[in-house]
Design a protein around this motif. Structure first.
Motif, PDB file in Angstrom:
ATOM      1  N   ALA A 615       0.833  -1.206   0.000  1.00 49.08           N
ATOM      2  CA  ALA A 615       0.000   0.000   0.000  1.00 49.08           C
ATOM      3  C   ALA A 615       0.868   1.256   0.000  1.00 49.08           C
ATOM      4  N   LEU A 616       1.912   1.235   0.808  1.00 46.93           N
ATOM      5  CA  LEU A 616       2.823   2.372   0.905  1.00 46.93           C
ATOM      6  C   LEU A 616       3.410   2.730  -0.453  1.00 46.93           C
ATOM      7  N   GLU A 617       3.853   1.741  -1.202  1.00 44.56           N
ATOM      8  CA  GLU A 617       4.466   2.003  -2.507  1.00 44.56           C
ATOM      9  C   GLU A 617       3.499   2.678  -3.461  1.00 44.56           C
ATOM     10  N   LEU A 618       2.236   2.255  -3.444  1.00 35.82           N
ATOM     11  CA  LEU A 618       1.238   2.877  -4.318  1.00 35.82           C
ATOM     12  C   LEU A 618       0.920   4.299  -3.872  1.00 35.82           C
ATOM     13  N   PHE A 619       0.800   4.520  -2.576  1.00 34.97           N
ATOM     14  CA  PHE A 619       0.511   5.865  -2.085  1.00 34.97           C
ATOM     15  C   PHE A 619       1.672   6.816  -2.385  1.00 34.97           C
ATOM     16  N   ARG A 620       2.895   6.304  -2.339  1.00 30.21           N
ATOM     17  CA  ARG A 620       4.044   7.160  -2.665  1.00 30.21           C
ATOM     18  C   ARG A 620       3.983   7.634  -4.115  1.00 30.21           C
ATOM     19  N   GLU A 621       3.471   6.802  -5.013  1.00 31.72           N
ATOM     20  CA  GLU A 621       3.451   7.162  -6.433  1.00 31.72           C
ATOM     21  C   GLU A 621       2.595   8.391  -6.703  1.00 31.72           C
ATOM     22  N   ILE A 622       1.590   8.627  -5.867  1.00 35.18           N
ATOM     23  CA  ILE A 622       0.752   9.805  -6.071  1.00 35.18           C
ATOM     24  C   ILE A 622       0.918  10.813  -4.934  1.00 35.18           C
ATOM     25  N   ASP A 623       1.940  10.627  -4.116  1.00 32.30           N
ATOM     26  CA  ASP A 623       2.276  11.557  -3.045  1.00 32.30           C
ATOM     27  C   ASP A 623       1.085  11.823  -2.125  1.00 32.30           C
ATOM     28  N   PRO A 626      -0.972  11.809   3.805  1.00 32.47           N
ATOM     29  CA  PRO A 626      -1.627  11.230   4.990  1.00 32.47           C
ATOM     30  C   PRO A 626      -1.684   9.705   4.927  1.00 32.47           C
ATOM     31  N   GLU A 627      -1.930   9.174   3.728  1.00 38.50           N
ATOM     32  CA  GLU A 627      -1.987   7.716   3.576  1.00 38.50           C
ATOM     33  C   GLU A 627      -0.590   7.095   3.682  1.00 38.50           C
ATOM     34  N   ILE A 628       0.429   7.801   3.185  1.00 41.07           N
ATOM     35  CA  ILE A 628       1.810   7.336   3.346  1.00 41.07           C
ATOM     36  C   ILE A 628       2.137   7.237   4.846  1.00 41.07           C
ATOM     37  N   ALA A 629       1.772   8.286   5.586  1.00 39.43           N
ATOM     38  CA  ALA A 629       2.046   8.295   7.022  1.00 39.43           C
ATOM     39  C   ALA A 629       1.320   7.157   7.730  1.00 39.43           C
ATOM     40  N   ARG A 630       0.065   6.900   7.319  1.00 38.17           N
ATOM     41  CA  ARG A 630      -0.722   5.841   7.955  1.00 38.17           C
ATOM     42  C   ARG A 630      -0.128   4.470   7.667  1.00 38.17           C
ATOM     43  N   SER A 631       0.334   4.248   6.436  1.00 42.65           N
ATOM     44  CA  SER A 631       0.933   2.951   6.083  1.00 42.65           C
ATOM     45  C   SER A 631       2.231   2.734   6.844  1.00 42.65           C
ATOM     46  N   LEU A 632       3.031   3.786   6.950  1.00 38.81           N
ATOM     47  CA  LEU A 632       4.274   3.686   7.718  1.00 38.81           C
ATOM     48  C   LEU A 632       3.993   3.397   9.191  1.00 38.81           C
ATOM     49  N   ALA A 633       2.955   4.040   9.712  1.00 34.40           N
ATOM     50  CA  ALA A 633       2.591   3.780  11.107  1.00 34.40           C
ATOM     51  C   ALA A 633       2.159   2.331  11.295  1.00 34.40           C
ATOM     52  N   GLY A 634       1.425   1.798  10.320  1.00 33.03           N
ATOM     53  CA  GLY A 634       1.035   0.393  10.392  1.00 33.03           C
ATOM     54  C   GLY A 634       2.248  -0.515  10.458  1.00 33.03           C
ATOM     55  N   ILE A 635       3.243  -0.240   9.611  1.00 31.02           N
ATOM     56  CA  ILE A 635       4.494  -1.013   9.642  1.00 31.02           C
ATOM     57  C   ILE A 635       5.160  -0.868  11.004  1.00 31.02           C
ATOM     58  N   SER A 655       6.868   8.479   9.449  1.00 28.80           N
ATOM     59  CA  SER A 655       5.428   8.684   9.565  1.00 28.80           C
ATOM     60  C   SER A 655       5.099   9.946  10.354  1.00 28.80           C
ATOM     61  N   ILE A 656       5.701  10.102  11.518  1.00 30.70           N
ATOM     62  CA  ILE A 656       5.352  11.253  12.350  1.00 30.70           C
ATOM     63  C   ILE A 656       5.909  12.550  11.744  1.00 30.70           C
ATOM     64  N   GLY A 657       7.010  12.446  10.998  1.00 30.40           N
ATOM     65  CA  GLY A 657       7.521  13.623  10.296  1.00 30.40           C
ATOM     66  C   GLY A 657       6.532  14.119   9.256  1.00 30.40           C
ATOM     67  N   LEU A 658       5.928  13.193   8.528  1.00 31.76           N
ATOM     68  CA  LEU A 658       4.909  13.565   7.545  1.00 31.76           C
ATOM     69  C   LEU A 658       3.682  14.158   8.227  1.00 31.76           C
ATOM     70  N   SER A 659       3.271  13.566   9.323  1.00 29.48           N
ATOM     71  CA  SER A 659       2.093  14.070  10.032  1.00 29.48           C
ATOM     72  C   SER A 659       2.348  15.465  10.573  1.00 29.48           C
TER      73      SER A 659
END
Length: 829
Positions: A615-623, A626-635, A655-659
């Protein structure tokens, strides 16, 4: 070394389109001035060079005082003053928060940043800009602001700098080497050589060049327009024709400021030299904020200007410095009109009686583009995902043009077309964090009463939206409201959309039922949620809508998981993945995240990490940050559960840096709760309790009460800390954490993720890393930040960040406190 908090690039200044000429003294004075003032307004008429000067000034300002870079927010196309804070926030990547003014979220997000904010072209939204600047200056002590405007902001602490024209040669004198040193001469020669490489200043043309730049009063844009003509005219011809134009204008508006008349004469002269078709194209291009060739052909071409001719005419306008190249998007060159030229071209469009017709063509084009995007990206099969990402990026680039089209729909009373356009923009608004703006546009069009407002051209008869457009718009507004966590509005809109569909026997009820099911799930009514999710799935299958079928299956999986039926939830998720894998991968990525969460709930750490990472890789493709941060938090949470503290620290830090960068307090709070768990696992329960206290304060500020699960997590944390921390001290540490700012808490948290140099800190280290202990010793010896930087061969900015981290971790506010702590530690060692 201390982990960096921000994941943002240090600024967004554009590359300069050509060489920057002159202004050395101005730049030196302005640089010194910005060392003492916090808001600087560059004032002057159009074409004087305010934007170029501001960008060059920002680009050359570096150092620890501006460690977070320089950011340019262009307000030229911001028509609605209420959107000024939103435009600035969007520039900085800061997202709306539910039920909170965006100016407050913006101020919180940039409060700790040492940055320069450039607000460009503010005169048409001057009051809103002034209000925002005043608020930011009061809230953000390390922020500096540069404004470009034709008038001052008139806020407290503002310094106004009147941008002068370029330095001119004296009226008379012998031609010689000194002539070429004057700024206005330098600019003319540079731009003339760009269009005619053989051009050079010499005895045969120096007098004419002197006369020309003096006639043009040193106004940069006027000089550039004149220089663009040396390919076809001699300097004498250019100078003579501009003189003639001045004489004509002299009989006109004598009240206009002299330099405004100068620029008007230069633009007027340049426009009158254009061919008839060049003039037609230039004035019609003024309806765009920016465009590509295809857009120009569709909107500007007709019997007077054939589409096949647009490219040649566009190239001619570029050669004459009336149109600027503006990079590429999706493999297509972009163009724009300089602000002053666009104003003039709009006046010409009005004078030609074409304004309403061309604006309506632009509305139709943007509507077709948005509709085509929806039809292409929400179906299975072609186009492939990379092409869909390119389409998404194109939509993002066109958001200013969509706003222009929406404003025209509103002005002309086109309720249905406006609602359809809003509906097609649902996804870009969600991904770009423009949900508040989207809801505002929806409200404006729902408020139309079917009568054309005053001033409408009546070219297209106004009227109420038809049932299909109305139902779609209600459901898309519900989607935005759900994203905004306004569940009351989301439920009301979804029900209204559902009622319209049922009354008119229209397809498309699945989306409304799916949303109502998810809202029921959040309110705790799991049985209603299950019934609605199943109805949504049946409706989607009946309509043959595979996109909505996949989303409904994901919603059903969430409900099944909440009911404890993990096997049924897994089955629904897998069916959703099959439907969405070759569809829009935004939905596929969200489903992958759901599958990862389910695996985490089952304790299948490997599967959870795999799905979160996909999921993280796909969210990164469209920047989608918030979803990138959530996926990283899940990891990060899974890594904590499996005791992989290195992976947990790295994932949670990003994750927290993005948030923090996007300004979402609830997301920051969740990140701090994860770091609190990491602190306990690292043997630092006191730090964990302070972080938990900070998280609770952020939740309270965001009006978010901790859930049962989060309360259980707190109880577990306190229980784990009990062997080392008594109950009274634990309470004191929680209270102490509530006093930390978001930035201080994040700084404290990321210190936990640092790789230990030579092993973890020893008892009595206060949670400091070995590097921080080394710096604490240097502070105890009386060294300044600059001296520490020299001693350790690091930058002063890095040294300052280490010192700030040390003070935060130890709860100190002075170097003397730290020196006493270091001495006591040395005695006990």
């Amino acid at each position: 070394m201390t982990a960096a908090i921000s994941v943002e690039p240090a600024g967004n200044l554009p590359a300069e389109p050509n060489s920057f000429i002159g202004r050395e003294r101005d730049l030196a004075d302005l640089t010194r001035l910005l060392g003492h003032v916090r808001v600087l307004t560059l004032c002057g008429p159009g074409g004087i060079g305010k934007t170029r000067l501001a960008v060059r000034l920002a680009a050359q300002l570096t150092g620890p005082d501006l460690a977070d870079g320089a950011w340019l927010a262009d307000l030229a196309d911001t028509v609605d003053p209420a959107l000024v804070p939103r435009r600035v926030a969007a520039t900085l990547g800061i997202r709306d928060e539910p039920d909170r003014p965006v100016a407050e979220t913006l101020a919180d997000a940039i409060r700790p940043r040492r940055m320069l904010l450039v607000l460009d072209t503010c005169e048409h939204v001057i009051e809103a800009t002034a209000t925002l600047v005043q608020h930011l200056l009061a809230s953000c002590p390390q922020l500096r602001v540069v404004v470009t405007s034709r008038e001052p902001l008139r806020v407290r602490g503002e310094t106004v700098w009147r941008v002068p024209p370029l330095a001119l040669p004296p009226a008379a004198g012998e031609p010689g080497p000194d002539l070429a040193e004057h700024e206005a001469i330098k600019l003319f020669v540079d731009r003339a050589a760009a269009v005619r490489p053989a051009f050079a200043l010499g005895p045969e043309n120096s007098a004419a060049v002197r006369r020309l730049v003096r006639t043009l009063d040193g106004v940069p844009l006027a000089i550039e327009l004149a220089a663009a003509r040396v390919r076809a005219l001699s300097i004498e011809q250019i100078a003579t024709r501009i003189d003639d134009r001045f004489q004509l204008l002299a009989s006109g508006d004598r009240t206009a400021p002299p330099r405004q008349r100068t620029l008007r004469a230069a633009v007027d002269w340049s426009y009158n030299l254009l061919t008839g078709t060049e003039q037609i194209l230039l004035r019609r291009l003024s309806v765009f904020a920016g465009w590509n060739l295809e857009m120009a052909e569709q909107v500007c071409a007709d019997a007077q200007l054939p589409a096949a001719q647009v490219l040649d005419e566009l190239a001619a306008l570029i050669d004459k410095s009336l149109v600027a190249l503006d990079g590429e998007v999706a493999g297509q060159a972009r163009y724009r009109l300089p602000d002053t030229i666009r104003e003039y071209a709009t006046d010409c469009l009005v004078a030609a009686g074409e304004l309403d017709a061309i604006r309506l063509r632009q509305v139709e084009q943007m509507s077709q583009l948005a509709q085509a995007v929806v039809e292409r990206v929400f179906k299975r099969g072609d186009p492939p995902w990379p092409e869909r990402v390119a389409i998404y990026n194109r939509c993002t680039a066109e958001l200013p043009n969509f706003r222009i089209a929406l404003a025209a729909c509103l002005e002309f009373g086109l309720a249905e077309q406006g609602l359809r356009l809003c509906s097609t923009l649902r996804s870009p608004w969600i991904v770009n964090g423009d949900v508040t703006e989207g809801l505002a546009w929806f409200e404006k069009f729902f408020a139309l009463d079917g009568q054309a407002p005053a001033g409408s051209s009546g070219v297209v008869p106004p009227g109420r939206a038809g049932a299909p457009a109305l139902a779609w718009a209600l459901m898309m507004r519900a989607e935005l409201a759900f994203e905004q966590q306004d569940y009351q509005l989301a439920a009301r809109s979804a029900r209204q959309g559902l009622e319209v569909c049922q009354a008119e026997r229209l397809p498309g009820t699945a989306g409304a039922q799916r949303l109502l099911g998810l809202i029921s799930l959040r309110s705790g009514d799991q049985r209603a949620a299950l019934a609605l999710a199943e109805s949504a799935l049946a409706a989607a299958r009946s309509d043959g809508d595979e996109w909505e079928e996949g989303l409904s299956l994901s919603a059903l999986a969430l409900v099944r998981a909440r009911l404890g039926d993990l096997a049924a939830a897994q089955q629904a998720f897998e069916q959703a993945l099959e439907l969405l894998v070759d569809n829009n991968r935004w939905g596929y990525a969200h489903t992958l995240y759901g599958v990862g969460s389910l695996a985490r709930a089952r304790g299948d750490h490997a599967a959870a990490i795999k799905r979160f990472t996909e999921a993280l890789e796909l969210f990164r493709e469209i920047d989608a940050r918030p979803e990138i941060a959530r996926s990283l938090a899940g990891i990060g949470w899974v890594a904590l559960a499996s005791r992989d503290l290195e992976l947990a620290g790295a994932s949670l830090t990003e994750s927290i840096g993005l948030s923090l960068a996007t300004g979402h307090r609830l997301a920051i709070a969740r990140g701090l709760e994860a770091f609190a768990a990491l602190a306990v696992l690292r043997g630092e329960p006191r730090t964990g309790l302070r972080l938990q206290g900070a998280a609770r304060a952020l939740r309270a500020g965001a009006s978010q009460v901790s859930s049962i699960q989060e309360q259980a997590r707190l109880d577990e944390l306190v229980g784990a800390a009990q062997p080392a921390v008594g109950k009274d001290e634990a309470l004191e540490l929680l209270v102490a954490g509530t006093r930390l700012t978001a930035y201080e808490a994040v700084t404290l948290a990321i210190g936990l993720a640092e790789p230990a140099h030579g092993g973890p800190g020893q008892p009595g280290d206060g949670g400091l890393t070995p590097r921080e202990l080394e710096i604490a010793g240097l502070i105890a010896r009386g060294l300044s930040n600059r001296a520490i930087a020299h001693e350790l061969v690091i930058s002063p900015a890095t040294a300052a960040r280490h010192v700030a981290n040390i003070f935060t971790k130890l709860g100190f506010s002075s170097r003397s406190q730290l020196a006493a702590w270091a001495a006591k530690r040395d005695q006990s060692a």
